[in-house]
Design an enzyme around this catalytic site. Structure first.
Site, PDB file in Angstrom:
ATOM      1  N   MET A   1     114.747   1.619  67.950  1.00  0.00           N
ATOM      2  CA  MET A   1     115.200   2.975  68.150  1.00  0.00           C
ATOM      3  C   MET A   1     114.216   3.957  67.525  1.00  0.00           C
ATOM      4  O   MET A   1     113.958   4.985  68.107  1.00  0.00           O
ATOM      5  CB  MET A   1     116.597   3.121  67.568  1.00  0.00           C
ATOM      6  CG  MET A   1     117.120   4.500  67.614  1.00  0.00           C
ATOM      7  SD  MET A   1     118.887   4.708  67.321  1.00  0.00           S
ATOM      8  CE  MET A   1     119.417   3.346  66.380  1.00  0.00           C
ATOM      9  N   CYS A   2     113.659   3.703  66.367  1.00  0.00           N
ATOM     10  CA  CYS A   2     112.716   4.560  65.649  1.00  0.00           C
ATOM     11  C   CYS A   2     113.307   5.922  65.305  1.00  0.00           C
ATOM     12  O   CYS A   2     114.305   6.352  65.857  1.00  0.00           O
ATOM     13  CB  CYS A   2     111.419   4.765  66.415  1.00  0.00           C
ATOM     14  SG  CYS A   2     110.412   3.299  66.600  1.00  0.00           S
ATOM     15  N   GLY A   3     112.670   6.571  64.390  1.00  0.00           N
ATOM     16  CA  GLY A   3     113.015   7.924  64.004  1.00  0.00           C
ATOM     17  C   GLY A   3     111.790   8.573  63.390  1.00  0.00           C
ATOM     18  O   GLY A   3     110.985   7.912  62.755  1.00  0.00           O
ATOM     19  N   ARG A  32     117.401   3.685  61.661  1.00  0.00           N
ATOM     20  CA  ARG A  32     116.718   3.768  62.955  1.00  0.00           C
ATOM     21  C   ARG A  32     115.472   2.890  63.009  1.00  0.00           C
ATOM     22  O   ARG A  32     114.968   2.625  64.086  1.00  0.00           O
ATOM     23  CB  ARG A  32     116.325   5.214  63.259  1.00  0.00           C
ATOM     24  CG  ARG A  32     117.498   6.134  63.475  1.00  0.00           C
ATOM     25  CD  ARG A  32     117.031   7.525  63.812  1.00  0.00           C
ATOM     26  NE  ARG A  32     116.478   7.582  65.151  1.00  0.00           N
ATOM     27  CZ  ARG A  32     117.144   7.959  66.232  1.00  0.00           C
ATOM     28  NH1 ARG A  32     118.410   8.285  66.142  1.00  0.00           N
ATOM     29  NH2 ARG A  32     116.559   8.013  67.399  1.00  0.00           N
ATOM     30  N   ARG A  52     110.144   6.066  60.873  1.00  0.00           N
ATOM     31  CA  ARG A  52     110.942   4.856  60.680  1.00  0.00           C
ATOM     32  C   ARG A  52     110.721   3.997  61.908  1.00  0.00           C
ATOM     33  O   ARG A  52     110.987   4.431  63.030  1.00  0.00           O
ATOM     34  CB  ARG A  52     112.433   5.200  60.538  1.00  0.00           C
ATOM     35  CG  ARG A  52     112.743   5.881  59.261  1.00  0.00           C
ATOM     36  CD  ARG A  52     112.582   4.893  58.145  1.00  0.00           C
ATOM     37  NE  ARG A  52     112.703   5.533  56.846  1.00  0.00           N
ATOM     38  CZ  ARG A  52     112.843   4.863  55.726  1.00  0.00           C
ATOM     39  NH1 ARG A  52     112.863   3.556  55.719  1.00  0.00           N
ATOM     40  NH2 ARG A  52     112.929   5.499  54.594  1.00  0.00           N
TER      41      ARG A  52
END
Length: 183
Positions: A1-3, A32, A52
């Protein structure tokens, strides 16, 4: 998902980026990106990026973010969330134009694409994305997201400082670190 998080202190009299605020915004998005995290701040304190990571395409440490690309005009930095579906096609096009790649990530393709096309690069992207690119030469930041808003990009602009993140609660965490509840 990453952030990701981006802070740009663009005003003549605006305060420099606070590393603690950058870190608290990033920490608020820890869920995330369980595969890694990173922070970068410019030497002059005007720009900060945090990321992230949920590693999907290129699992190597070279694909970690924030990512930097050294160009003939200066450096480009990116923090990004998403997936570019046509990144292999774009990479081949850029390689034919003389660009050399270190990773197999779509993130690096975004940097080279920006170097080649500037902000018009966004029109060539097919996918779901949001990102911040800091252009050291132009002393400017490009914030972009896909046209459908699949990957979120929330921001606030207050007293010459723009702060962007993948989640509203992360922006609120940054305000709390500053001892504020609103911009």
């Amino acid at each position: 998902m990453c952030g990701f998080t981006a802070i740009y202190s663009y005003g003549v009299h605006s305060t420099p980026v606070d590393g603690d605020v950058l870190e608290s915004i990033s920490q608020a998005m820890a869920q995330r990106g369980p595969d890694g995290d990173g922070l970068w701040m410019s030497d002059d304190g005007r720009v900060g990026l945090a990321h992230r990571r949920l590693a999907i395409i290129d699992l190597s440490s070279e694909a970690a973010q924030p990512m930097m690309l050294e160009t003939a005009k200066g450096r480009l930095y990116i923090s990004y969330n998403g997936e570019i579906y046509n990144f292999m096609e774009l990479r081949r096009e850029l390689e034919l134009a003389g660009h050399h790649f270190i990773t197999t990530s779509d993130t690096e393709v975004l940097l080279h694409l920006y170097e080649h096309y500037g902000q018009d690069m966004v029109n060539r992207l097919r996918g779901m994305f949001s990102f911040a690119i800091w252009d050291e030469d132009r002393q400017g930041m490009l914030l972009a997201r896909d046209g459908f808003g699949i990957k979120p990009l929330y921001y606030m602009d207050h007293q010459g400082v723009i702060t962007a993140a993948s989640q509203v609660k992360a922006l609120l965490a940054g305000l709390k670190t500053q001892g504020r509840t609103r911009p």
